[in-house]
Design a protein around this motif. Structure first.
Motif, PDB file in Angstrom:
ATOM      1  N   ASP A 194      72.477 -50.223  14.806  1.00 56.90           N
ATOM      2  CA  ASP A 194      73.183 -49.237  13.983  1.00 56.90           C
ATOM      3  C   ASP A 194      74.518 -48.834  14.609  1.00 56.90           C
ATOM      4  N   TYR A 195      74.769 -49.287  15.832  1.00 56.65           N
ATOM      5  CA  TYR A 195      75.966 -48.891  16.582  1.00 56.65           C
ATOM      6  C   TYR A 195      76.683 -50.119  17.140  1.00 56.65           C
ATOM      7  N   THR A 196      76.912 -51.099  16.278  1.00 52.85           N
ATOM      8  CA  THR A 196      77.565 -52.343  16.683  1.00 52.85           C
ATOM      9  C   THR A 196      79.010 -52.073  17.110  1.00 52.85           C
ATOM     10  N   ILE A 197      79.403 -52.728  18.191  1.00 51.91           N
ATOM     11  CA  ILE A 197      80.767 -52.616  18.714  1.00 51.91           C
ATOM     12  C   ILE A 197      81.576 -53.770  18.118  1.00 51.91           C
ATOM     13  N   ASP A 198      82.747 -53.454  17.562  1.00 49.02           N
ATOM     14  CA  ASP A 198      83.551 -54.508  16.931  1.00 49.02           C
ATOM     15  C   ASP A 198      83.860 -55.629  17.927  1.00 49.02           C
ATOM     16  N   TYR A 199      84.381 -55.244  19.109  1.00 45.19           N
ATOM     17  CA  TYR A 199      84.701 -56.242  20.137  1.00 45.19           C
ATOM     18  C   TYR A 199      84.388 -55.675  21.509  1.00 45.19           C
ATOM     19  N   MET A 200      83.655 -56.442  22.304  1.00 48.81           N
ATOM     20  CA  MET A 200      83.406 -56.090  23.699  1.00 48.81           C
ATOM     21  C   MET A 200      84.184 -57.077  24.550  1.00 48.81           C
ATOM     22  N   ILE A 201      84.910 -56.529  25.513  1.00 51.79           N
ATOM     23  CA  ILE A 201      85.667 -57.364  26.440  1.00 51.79           C
ATOM     24  C   ILE A 201      85.024 -57.218  27.806  1.00 51.79           C
ATOM     25  N   GLU A 202      84.710 -58.357  28.405  1.00 53.83           N
ATOM     26  CA  GLU A 202      84.046 -58.366  29.707  1.00 53.83           C
ATOM     27  C   GLU A 202      84.944 -57.760  30.775  1.00 53.83           C
ATOM     28  N   ALA A 203      84.369 -56.846  31.530  1.00 60.66           N
ATOM     29  CA  ALA A 203      85.071 -56.192  32.635  1.00 60.66           C
ATOM     30  C   ALA A 203      84.011 -55.517  33.493  1.00 60.66           C
ATOM     31  N   ASP A 204      84.399 -55.032  34.696  1.00 62.49           N
ATOM     32  CA  ASP A 204      83.450 -54.315  35.541  1.00 62.49           C
ATOM     33  C   ASP A 204      82.812 -53.172  34.749  1.00 62.49           C
ATOM     34  N   THR A 205      83.639 -52.416  34.058  1.00 65.26           N
ATOM     35  CA  THR A 205      83.160 -51.443  33.070  1.00 65.26           C
ATOM     36  C   THR A 205      83.517 -52.038  31.720  1.00 65.26           C
ATOM     37  N   PRO A 206      82.508 -52.375  30.897  1.00 65.87           N
ATOM     38  CA  PRO A 206      82.812 -53.045  29.629  1.00 65.87           C
ATOM     39  C   PRO A 206      83.836 -52.265  28.808  1.00 65.87           C
ATOM     40  N   LEU A 207      84.730 -53.001  28.175  1.00 62.08           N
ATOM     41  CA  LEU A 207      85.739 -52.401  27.321  1.00 62.08           C
ATOM     42  C   LEU A 207      85.340 -52.644  25.870  1.00 62.08           C
ATOM     43  N   PHE A 208      85.098 -51.568  25.144  1.00 62.27           N
ATOM     44  CA  PHE A 208      84.710 -51.659  23.742  1.00 62.27           C
ATOM     45  C   PHE A 208      85.936 -51.366  22.888  1.00 62.27           C
ATOM     46  N   LEU A 209      86.267 -52.304  22.005  1.00 60.22           N
ATOM     47  CA  LEU A 209      87.376 -52.116  21.076  1.00 60.22           C
ATOM     48  C   LEU A 209      86.815 -51.891  19.681  1.00 60.22           C
ATOM     49  N   PHE A 210      87.364 -50.879  19.031  1.00 56.03           N
ATOM     50  CA  PHE A 210      86.957 -50.543  17.678  1.00 56.03           C
ATOM     51  C   PHE A 210      88.132 -50.780  16.745  1.00 56.03           C
ATOM     52  N   ALA A 211      87.887 -51.517  15.668  1.00 57.29           N
ATOM     53  CA  ALA A 211      88.907 -51.783  14.654  1.00 57.29           C
ATOM     54  C   ALA A 211      88.792 -50.689  13.598  1.00 57.29           C
ATOM     55  N   ALA A 212      89.818 -49.859  13.474  1.00 57.53           N
ATOM     56  CA  ALA A 212      89.745 -48.721  12.557  1.00 57.53           C
ATOM     57  C   ALA A 212      90.971 -48.692  11.653  1.00 57.53           C
ATOM     58  N   ASN A 213      90.840 -49.304  10.477  1.00 56.77           N
ATOM     59  CA  ASN A 213      91.978 -49.360   9.579  1.00 56.77           C
ATOM     60  C   ASN A 213      91.861 -48.371   8.419  1.00 56.77           C
ATOM     61  N   ASN A 214      90.861 -47.483   8.480  1.00 56.06           N
ATOM     62  CA  ASN A 214      90.751 -46.429   7.464  1.00 56.06           C
ATOM     63  C   ASN A 214      89.928 -45.283   8.044  1.00 56.06           C
ATOM     64  N   LYS A 215      89.887 -44.153   7.337  1.00 57.55           N
ATOM     65  CA  LYS A 215      89.221 -42.984   7.914  1.00 57.55           C
ATOM     66  C   LYS A 215      87.718 -43.192   8.073  1.00 57.55           C
ATOM     67  N   ASP A 216      87.089 -43.986   7.212  1.00 60.41           N
ATOM     68  CA  ASP A 216      85.651 -44.254   7.379  1.00 60.41           C
ATOM     69  C   ASP A 216      85.394 -45.032   8.668  1.00 60.41           C
ATOM     70  N   ALA A 217      86.240 -46.014   8.944  1.00 64.22           N
ATOM     71  CA  ALA A 217      86.093 -46.803  10.174  1.00 64.22           C
ATOM     72  C   ALA A 217      86.333 -45.930  11.409  1.00 64.22           C
ATOM     73  N   ILE A 218      87.283 -45.006  11.299  1.00 65.20           N
ATOM     74  CA  ILE A 218      87.528 -44.093  12.424  1.00 65.20           C
ATOM     75  C   ILE A 218      86.314 -43.213  12.650  1.00 65.20           C
ATOM     76  N   ARG A 219      85.757 -42.679  11.591  1.00 69.12           N
ATOM     77  CA  ARG A 219      84.578 -41.807  11.718  1.00 69.12           C
ATOM     78  C   ARG A 219      83.394 -42.568  12.300  1.00 69.12           C
ATOM     79  N   LEU A 220      83.187 -43.793  11.870  1.00 65.79           N
ATOM     80  CA  LEU A 220      82.106 -44.610  12.424  1.00 65.79           C
ATOM     81  C   LEU A 220      82.348 -44.885  13.909  1.00 65.79           C
ATOM     82  N   SER A 221      83.590 -45.150  14.278  1.00 61.77           N
ATOM     83  CA  SER A 221      83.926 -45.361  15.692  1.00 61.77           C
ATOM     84  C   SER A 221      83.610 -44.121  16.519  1.00 61.77           C
ATOM     85  N   VAL A 222      83.973 -42.947  15.995  1.00 65.10           N
ATOM     86  CA  VAL A 222      83.701 -41.689  16.696  1.00 65.10           C
ATOM     87  C   VAL A 222      82.199 -41.483  16.864  1.00 65.10           C
TER      88      VAL A 222
END
Length: 130
Positions: free
Chosen positions: A42-70
């Motif tokens: 239920d909490y899929t990350i759009d993109y994970m980038i491998e790093a010592d501390t994983p970097l999660f990138l969220f694609a937010a092109n509208n307010k619904d996507a921003i709210r889901l990211s939050v």
């Protein structure tokens, strides 16, 4: 004249292309499911980038996507998941102020416009430095 509206899928495709050009395919994991996270699907990350501390990138092109990211970042924090986050916006000027405030309170960083590739490179490389 016609107005161009970027769909969510093409926005994510464009972001994927940018990430591949910056990092290469092997470091970028799309639709990442966080291990040992309750209800992780239920909490899929759009993109994970491998790093010592994983970097999660969220694609937010509208307010619904921003709210889901939050919501997703708040759930990850509540579950004590260690991660860095960057939210990539399509155009920050189109985002309601209240949504931007929520976003800025949980995300480590954000890219105001997907077309700012140099800004994205800088912010990603800053988060990958160990």
């Amino acid at each position: 004249f016609p107005v161009t509206i970027r769909t969510t899928s093409s926005f994510k495709d464009d972001l994927r292309d940018v990430l591949y050009s910056i990092l290469g395919k092997e470091k970028v994991h799309e639709n990442y499911i966080v291990p040992n996270l309750p209800n992780a699907e239920d909490y899929t990350i759009d993109y994970m980038i491998e790093a010592d501390t994983p970097l999660f990138l969220f694609a937010a092109n509208n307010k619904d996507a921003i709210r889901l990211s939050v919501i997703t970042m708040q759930h990850l924090e509540k579950c004590k998941i260690n991660f860095n986050s960057i939210v990539v916006l399509d155009d920050s000027s189109k985002i309601p102020k209240q949504d931007m405030n929520r976003l800025m309170s949980v995300a480590n960083d954000f890219v105001p416009d997907l077309s700012d590739i140099e800004v994205m490179k800088k912010k990603i490389s800053h988060r990958l430095v160990s």
